[in-house]
Design an enzyme around this catalytic site. Structure first.
Site, PDB file in Angstrom:
ATOM      1  N   TYR A   1       6.777   1.495  -8.472  1.00 16.68           N
ATOM      2  CA  TYR A   1       6.151   0.173  -8.372  1.00 16.68           C
ATOM      3  C   TYR A   1       5.557  -0.265  -9.714  1.00 16.68           C
ATOM      4  CZ  TYR A   1       6.641   0.806  -3.334  1.00 16.68           C
ATOM      5  OH  TYR A   1       7.137   1.015  -2.078  1.00 16.68           O
TER       6      TYR A   1
ATOM      7  N   GLU B   1       0.859  -1.176   0.000  1.00 16.04           N
ATOM      8  CA  GLU B   1       0.000   0.000   0.000  1.00 16.04           C
ATOM      9  C   GLU B   1       0.896   1.226   0.000  1.00 16.04           C
ATOM     10  OE1 GLU B   1      -0.893   0.083   4.770  1.00 16.04           O
ATOM     11  OE2 GLU B   1      -2.077  -1.215   3.474  1.00 16.04           O
TER      12      GLU B   1
END
Length: 162
Positions: free
Chosen positions: A127, A115
């Site tokens: 990411y 997260e």
């Protein structure tokens, strides 16, 4: 330091690394600010299974980044990844995450979740470049300021490497 193999090595985190690991995290506004006891628990083999690694300069042995993930095969959760200020965007984080994927895969992990703050565009781009995709959100998850958490995941066959 650059992110090439000759100038950096990635190895398991050790108790003697924790002062530097906390120093790196403290120098980054977006990094989780864990208590020392949380880092110690990440190294304790009698606790929840985790992979904790550091990246260090091969010449000086100075730690320049770290990664910690909790493993519950076939899943893992990236709990923290940080690279020292001034050394970001030089391949250190990429190398740490690649090593995590490899090591976790060898332990039967085929999915890594994380997260990230919705506003942290740099981290989200990082990411995404490493094959993580957005899979959901947690509304108003973060405080100070209140903000959504973007849930991201990377799925792959266990035998595949990054």
């Amino acid at each position: 330091m650059s992110g090439d193999d000759a100038s950096m090595r990635v190895r398991p985190m050790a108790a003697g690394d924790l002062d530097r690991v906390q120093e790196i995290a403290a120098g980054l506004a977006q990094a989780p600010q864990w208590r020392r006891s949380a880092y110690e628990a990440a190294l304790d083999p009698t606790k929840v299974h985790r992979v904790a690694m550091v990246a260090e300069d091969a010449g000086t042995s100075r730690i320049e980044g770290f990664v910690i993930a909790r493993l519950t095969p076939p899943e893992a959760e990236l709990e923290s990844i940080a690279v020292a200020a001034g050394l970001q965007r030089m391949g250190v984080g990429r190398r740490l995450l690649q090593e995590l994927v490899r090591d976790a895969g060898a332990l039967g992990v085929s999915s890594i979740a994380l997260e990230v703050r919705a506003s942290n565009q740099a981290a989200r781009g990082f990411y995404e470049a490493l094959s993580f995709t957005e899979v959901g959100r947690r509304r108003s998850y973060y405080a100070d300021p209140i903000e959504d958490a973007v849930l991201m995941e990377r799925r792959e066959p266990v035998a595949e490497s990054p």
